[in-house]
Design a protein around this motif. Structure first.
Motif, PDB file in Angstrom:
ATOM      1  N   LYS A  78       0.824  -1.213   0.000  1.00 59.08           N
ATOM      2  CA  LYS A  78       0.000   0.000   0.000  1.00 59.08           C
ATOM      3  C   LYS A  78       0.858   1.262   0.000  1.00 59.08           C
ATOM      4  O   LYS A  78       0.519   2.250  -0.644  1.00 59.08           O
ATOM      5  N   ASP A 100       2.175   1.464  -3.724  1.00 62.73           N
ATOM      6  CA  ASP A 100       1.231   1.156  -4.809  1.00 62.73           C
ATOM      7  C   ASP A 100       0.599   2.454  -5.313  1.00 62.73           C
ATOM      8  O   ASP A 100      -0.445   2.876  -4.837  1.00 62.73           O
ATOM      9  N   LYS A 101       1.243   3.076  -6.273  1.00 65.25           N
ATOM     10  CA  LYS A 101       0.811   4.397  -6.752  1.00 65.25           C
ATOM     11  C   LYS A 101      -0.531   4.371  -7.475  1.00 65.25           C
ATOM     12  O   LYS A 101      -1.278   5.339  -7.419  1.00 65.25           O
ATOM     13  N   ASP A 102      -0.850   3.273  -8.164  1.00 61.88           N
ATOM     14  CA  ASP A 102      -2.114   3.233  -8.911  1.00 61.88           C
ATOM     15  C   ASP A 102      -3.255   2.572  -8.131  1.00 61.88           C
ATOM     16  O   ASP A 102      -4.364   2.464  -8.623  1.00 61.88           O
ATOM     17  N   GLY A 103      -2.974   2.113  -6.901  1.00 58.32           N
ATOM     18  CA  GLY A 103      -4.021   1.584  -6.034  1.00 58.32           C
ATOM     19  C   GLY A 103      -4.617   0.257  -6.444  1.00 58.32           C
ATOM     20  O   GLY A 103      -5.721  -0.086  -6.029  1.00 58.32           O
ATOM     21  N   ASP A 104      -3.892  -0.551  -7.226  1.00 56.21           N
ATOM     22  CA  ASP A 104      -4.442  -1.830  -7.673  1.00 56.21           C
ATOM     23  C   ASP A 104      -4.143  -2.987  -6.721  1.00 56.21           C
ATOM     24  O   ASP A 104      -4.499  -4.130  -6.980  1.00 56.21           O
TER      25      ASP A 104
END
Length: 150
Positions: A30, A33-37
């Motif tokens: 988290k 995780d820059k794109d939130g996937d």
């Protein structure tokens, strides 16, 4: 509330319990995780974990000089090795190898074997170990074996 003795032990050493390790790995993911996937792409991995595998395999020196090319190679190899399902991402289970320290120890041991295994049969004989003891005695992995109570 208060932590019990067993809960404190798991908090301090999450690698001892798969569920705690998953929480630890999830939180690490988290944070990067820059794109939130919910998983790490190769780019997120490279941006967030440049320290990964930075020890000089010959000496265990974490301050060894590194070129941009050798850093890229080290990061690529680390990502490829961790991405077990080869989908181009690191999920919680794959990243758990980093969080637990297992991946670091495995790769360090491979380097040690490579240094000592003169006949390149993938094994270290007693003769090879004795012959190369001076070369590896101060290596980080040997230190960890001798001081596993740390």
């Amino acid at each position: 509330g208060k932590l019990t003795k067993d809960e404190l032990k798991l908090f301090l050493t999450p690698e001892l319990d798969e569920a705690v390790l998953n929480v630890d790995a999830t939180e690490d993911i988290k944070a990067h995780d820059k794109d939130g996937d919910g998983k790490l792409s190769k780019e997120e991995w490279e941006a967030g974990f440049e320290w990964f595998g930075a020890l000089d395999p010959a000496t265990g020196d974490e301050n060894a000089p590194e070129t941009p090319e050798s850093r890229k190679q080290r990061m690529d190899e680390g990502f490829t090795d961790l991405d077990k399902n080869k989908d181009g991402y690191l999920d919680v289970h794959e990243f758990g190898e980093v969080s637990s320290g297992r991946h670091h120890m495995k790769s360090t041991l491979k380097h040690l074997i490579h240094l000592v295994d003169q006949n390149k049969d993938g094994h270290v004989s007693l003769e090879e170990a004795e012959q190369h003891f001076e070369k590896v005695k101060d290596h980080e992995a040997v230190f960890l074996w001798l001081h596993d109570d740390l």
